[in-house]
Motif scaffolding. Structure first.
Motif, PDB file in Angstrom:
ATOM      1  N   PHE A   1      -2.104   1.917  -5.587  1.00  0.00           N
ATOM      2  CA  PHE A   1      -1.412   0.782  -4.975  1.00  0.00           C
ATOM      3  C   PHE A   1      -2.414  -0.275  -4.495  1.00  0.00           C
ATOM      4  CE2 PHE A   1       1.912   4.127  -3.936  1.00  0.00           C
ATOM      5  CZ  PHE A   1       2.735   3.738  -4.992  1.00  0.00           C
TER       6      PHE A   1
ATOM      7  N   CYS B   1      -4.019   2.988   6.860  1.00  0.00           N
ATOM      8  CA  CYS B   1      -3.245   1.960   6.152  1.00  0.00           C
ATOM      9  C   CYS B   1      -2.882   0.810   7.075  1.00  0.00           C
ATOM     10  CB  CYS B   1      -1.977   2.591   5.568  1.00  0.00           C
ATOM     11  SG  CYS B   1      -0.906   1.422   4.705  1.00  0.00           S
TER      12      CYS B   1
ATOM     13  N   HIS C   1      -2.753   6.697  -2.710  1.00  0.00           N
ATOM     14  CA  HIS C   1      -2.559   5.278  -2.445  1.00  0.00           C
ATOM     15  C   HIS C   1      -3.652   4.405  -3.053  1.00  0.00           C
ATOM     16  CE1 HIS C   1      -0.364   7.351   0.903  1.00  0.00           C
ATOM     17  NE2 HIS C   1       0.573   6.537   0.459  1.00  0.00           N
TER      18      HIS C   1
ATOM     19  N   ASP D   1      -7.583   9.820   0.180  1.00  0.00           N
ATOM     20  CA  ASP D   1      -6.251   9.221   0.081  1.00  0.00           C
ATOM     21  C   ASP D   1      -5.959   8.824  -1.370  1.00  0.00           C
ATOM     22  OD1 ASP D   1      -3.833   8.422   0.975  1.00  0.00           O
ATOM     23  OD2 ASP D   1      -4.537   6.653   2.050  1.00  0.00           O
TER      24      ASP D   1
ATOM     25  N   LEU E   1       0.803  -1.214   0.000  1.00  0.00           N
ATOM     26  CA  LEU E   1       0.000   0.000   0.000  1.00  0.00           C
ATOM     27  C   LEU E   1       0.842   1.274   0.000  1.00  0.00           C
ATOM     28  CD1 LEU E   1      -2.730  -1.089   2.562  1.00  0.00           C
ATOM     29  CD2 LEU E   1      -3.219  -0.251   0.261  1.00  0.00           C
ATOM     30  N   ARG E   2       1.956   1.258   0.742  1.00  0.00           N
ATOM     31  CA  ARG E   2       2.762   2.475   0.905  1.00  0.00           C
ATOM     32  C   ARG E   2       4.244   2.121   0.786  1.00  0.00           C
ATOM     33  NH1 ARG E   2      -0.816   6.252   3.665  1.00  0.00           N
ATOM     34  NH2 ARG E   2       0.937   7.678   3.868  1.00  0.00           N
TER      35      ARG E   2
END
Length: 835
Positions: A655, A621, A652, A649, A568-569
């Motif tokens: 992703f 997250c 993200h 957000d 995700l990040r």
């Protein structure tokens, strides 16, 4: 793994009495709907089906009453049932019908109730079809906005229990808790000797000798030796020490009493042995009653002739006579007929009962005389010794209120008044009971059984009742006196012993009389201490084992969460590092964040508590990563995600779509994704159009009817649905958005018509993406000729283009009527040409 193949919702929250059916064919289902249109109701319907409740009530309700009647659709008739059902395919491919019916909604205080059936049969849970729920509170594989951040927002103890259940170490904790609770229930053995022994151990003169009584338990011989040595020490200060334990104890008692009597006769305050009398009960009076009754059946004349009758009836010929015979006394011929003989026999039988009753009554009278005497004697002997002293004896022994005040000092104000009051009451009770006993004795001495009748018997009963009441009052007064005198005696004895230099002597004497009791208690205490020590050691070993297991499992879980976090990040300077136990891990679980000096770097990084340093986006997250790790770890076959990435957000979103969804699908997990985000809706469809993607729309146009769900294989219906809430609005800015969305829908209609025409011409390579970049004005001329079902259809399309063109420029915004008509025409054309 289990899969949801079909879902049916009726009457649950936003859904009305018309059941809505959703069918799922592939690994990914996309459900879109604007806010407040029923998406979360759909997710909670699945949660209710699986768990029989909704976690929202436990997590975000400030009061349980706020969720009263929250599950049933507010507009649905009461005669309709609330039912959520699903066709669930198990791990071997067999489909099961699972149905849950709400039987009672939440109330202001009570939970909801429901009935679960699997294939028509009542069921307790879903384990029989391979579905194992998580530990509370997040039991279902359903992630919603209000559960996204539970892990970081929960109280420390709740967070700890959550992770322990997730890591399946709760069993060790339950064992530890059970052992600890058993230890708490294990009460230490009690004995009056314990407090005496404790005081002896602290005595400055002989306390050290008691160190020999180890906790391992002491034999009677050892206790005797220790006491003998201690007594010898205190006697040695007063003169020669006798040989032998009993002699030493006797000498100690004599010396202590002698010294005490010189100061104040404390023992004279103590009550002596309690009374042992037993008062008559109801059956005691039976002999008296029998005697009165027997006397009434025997006339006085017969009584005088009893012995004569006895001699007559002993003659053998008379005993068995069948005809009249001569009287052997007066020689009257044939005077004794069989009837007269029978009468004599009956009188003799009555006189026998009379004699028996008289004998038993005499015995009872003797018992009463003895009782009266015992009460007079024992009542006096039960009272403290000073009751028997006259004023001269009290003065000779210095027994006075003034002396006691001098000994007690300030404590006399608390101790003397209760003692004086109870002493006065006891003296009065003693005088009364002795007087009643004496009066009874006098009555019994003059009692004549020949004169006993019912009146005199009742008089005797009353005297006994008066004595019984007086005796009862005396015993109660004696008990109250004992209660009031005990603290006084202790205080006086302590002060007298202190002044005589004999503190601690009485404790030794008391222990000497309790040696057997002390030996038994020491053995029990040793066994108790050993058991507690073994339990503490077991708890310590469990804590150590649990800590080791927690560390191993936390490391494993941290890697799983980190994997989803990095999807995700990726490559951020602030990232999730791991889960650690705080201390032993029984109460605290710490979530750690790594702060790197450079994005993606590890050098120079430091650890901090994630809750303190994570941004709002990072906390979301982490919540999503932890939930995904849990889902994969538990082997759940499906997952429901309701707006997992907030619309704010944006950075993200990609992703999540490209990495997270792909990883879940690759792990053979069915994903049901609900969103109001149009970009996510569009991007997911484009990214996974190669899969058997299920696309559904949820909308709530008429609250009385309830939310509706439509299943479509293209996005035109979605575009139309997204435009619907805006076209009727009076605000020009909002209506402009509606015009833009209608134009997007019109462009999609034209592109789909052109692709359909080409595929009808056997151009299998035709794709909607072939027309990317084309505007509505570019597309409409090519579509005119394809609208052949009615001559008016091409005109409808032209007017739609004219009405919608100003919507995206600085021209005047189309009025609500134009937008509403355009929406209706587009829906009509879609139905006619793109069924």
């Amino acid at each position: 793994m289990p899969r949801i193949r079909r879902l049916e919702i009726k009457g649950f929250r936003a859904f009305g009495s018309q059941a809505q059916v959703l069918e799922f064919h592939g690994p990914l289902a996309m459900i879109w709907g604007p806010n407040s249109q029923g998406k979360t109701s759909l997710a909670e319907a699945i949660e209710f089906l699986l768990t029989g409740k909704t976690v929202r009530r436990e997590l975000i309700a400030s009061a349980k009453r706020e969720f009263a009647e929250a599950l049933r659709n507010a507009h649905m008739p009461s005669c309709e049932d609330v039912i959520v059902s699903a066709d669930i395919e198990d791990t071997v491919g067999q489909t099961h019908r699972v149905e849950r019916k709400l039987t009672r909604d939440y109330t202001g205080r009570d939970p909801c109730y429901s009935e679960l059936r699997i294939n028509g049969d009542p069921a307790f849970d879903l384990s029989t079809i391979g579905i194992r729920l998580f530990q509370p509170p997040l039991e279902a594989p359903v992630l919603m906005p209000h559960t996204l951040r539970y892990v970081v927002s929960a109280e420390p103890q709740q967070r700890t229990e959550y992770f322990k259940a997730l890591l399946e170490v709760s069993d060790l904790e339950e064992i530890r808790t059970a052992i600890s609770e058993a230890k708490n229930r294990l009460a230490p053995p009690l004995s009056p000797s314990e407090s005496i022994l404790r005081r002896c151990r602290t005595h400055p003169r002989y306390g050290a000798t008691f160190d020999k009584l180890e906790a391992g338990g002491a034999s009677l011989e050892t206790i005797t030796e220790v006491l003998s040595e201690a007594v010898g020490l205190i006697l040695s200060d007063a003169g020669p020490v006798p040989e032998g334990f009993e002699a030493r104890i006797a000498a100690t008692k004599a010396l202590l009493e002698e010294q005490r009597s010189r100061t104040f006769p404390v023992t004279a305050l103590e009550p002596r042995k309690g009374p042992s009398w037993t008062l008559p009960e109801g059956r005691f009076w039976k002999p008296f009653e029998d005697l009165v009754q027997a006397r009434s059946s025997v006339v006085q004349e017969t009584s005088r002739l009893i012995r004569l009758f006895e001699e007559v009836i002993k003659v053998p010929e008379l005993a068995s006579a069948k005809v009249p015979v001569d009287c052997p006394v007066c020689e009257t011929p044939k005077a004794l007929t069989p009837e007269r003989i029978a009468f004599i026999r009956k009188q003799l039988e009555s006189s026998a009962e009379f004699r028996k009753a008289r004998e038993e009554t005499e015995r009872a009278l003797r018992e009463l005389r003895s009782l009266a005497d015992r009460i007079r004697q024992e009542s006096q002997e039960s009272c403290p010794l000073f009751f028997a002293w006259n004023d001269g004896e009290r003065e000779r022994r210095s027994f006075s209120h003034t002396t006691m005040e001098a000994l007690l000092g300030a404590r006399s104000a608390d101790l003397l008044p209760p003692w004086m009051e109870t002493s006065s009451r006891l003296e009065a009770a003693l005088e009364t009971v002795r007087g009643q006993a004496s009066e009874l004795q006098e009555s019994l001495e003059t009692a004549q059984l020949d004169e006993l009748n019912e009146a005199k018997l009742e008089e005797l009963r009353q005297k006994i009742a008066d004595l019984a009441q007086a005796a009862k009052n005396f015993v109660e007064a004696l008990s109250r006196y004992k209660e009031a005198s005990e603290p006084l005696v202790r205080a006086l004895r302590s002060e007298v012993d202190r002044r005589a230099g004999m503190e601690g002597w009485q404790e030794l004497i008391d222990l000497a009389g309790r040696r057997d009791e002390l030996s038994i208690w020491l053995a029990k205490r040793a066994a108790y201490d050993q058991m507690v020590g073994e339990i503490d050691e077991a708890i310590k070993e469990i804590d150590q084992a649990k800590a080791k297991i927690l560390d191993e499992k936390f490391d494993e879980l941290s890697q799983e969460i980190l994997r989803w976090w990095n999807l995700l990040r990726p490559d951020e300077s602030t990232s999730f590092d791991g889960i650690q136990r705080g201390g032993t891990g029984r109460r605290f679980i710490d979530l750690k964040a790594r702060l790197a000096a450079e994005p993606g770097g590890s050098s120079g990084s430091v650890l901090r508590d994630a809750v303190a340093v994570f941004s709002d986006s990072q906390l979301n997250c982490f919540g999503l990563s932890a939930f995904l790790a849990r889902t994969v770890r538990e082997g759940t076959g499906f997952i429901i995600l309701d707006d997992p990435v907030p619309a704010s957000d944006d950075e993200h979103r990609a992703f999540f779509i490209d990495r997270v969804l792909e990883e879940l699908i690759g792990s053979s997990i069915q994903v049901i994704l609900l969103t109001h985000d149009e970009r996510m809706w569009k991007d997911v469809q484009e990214r996974y159009k190669h899969l058997e993607l299920d696309t559904l729309l949820v909308s709530l146009e008429e609250p009385k009817v309830g939310a509706k769900v439509e299943s479509r294989s293209d996005t035109l219906d979605a575009l139309l649905a997204r435009a619907t809430p805006y076209v009727k609005n009076a605000n020009p800015r909002i209506r402009k958005i509606g015009a833009q969305r209608l134009r997007d829908a019109a462009e999609r209609f034209c592109k789909l018509m052109l692709v359909k025409h080409r595929r009808d011409q056997e151009d299998s390579a035709a794709m909607v993406s072939d027309y990317d970049g084309k505007t509505l004005g570019d597309l409409i001329p090519d579509v005119y000729t394809l609208l052949t079902k009615d001559p008016s259809h091409s005109g409808k399309l032209r007017v739609i283009g004219q009405r919608l063109s100003p919507g995206s420029h600085d021209h005047q915004v189309p009025p609500p009527g134009d937008l509403k008509q355009s929406l209706g025409d587009l829906k009509y054309l879609r139905k006619e040409y793109l069924p």
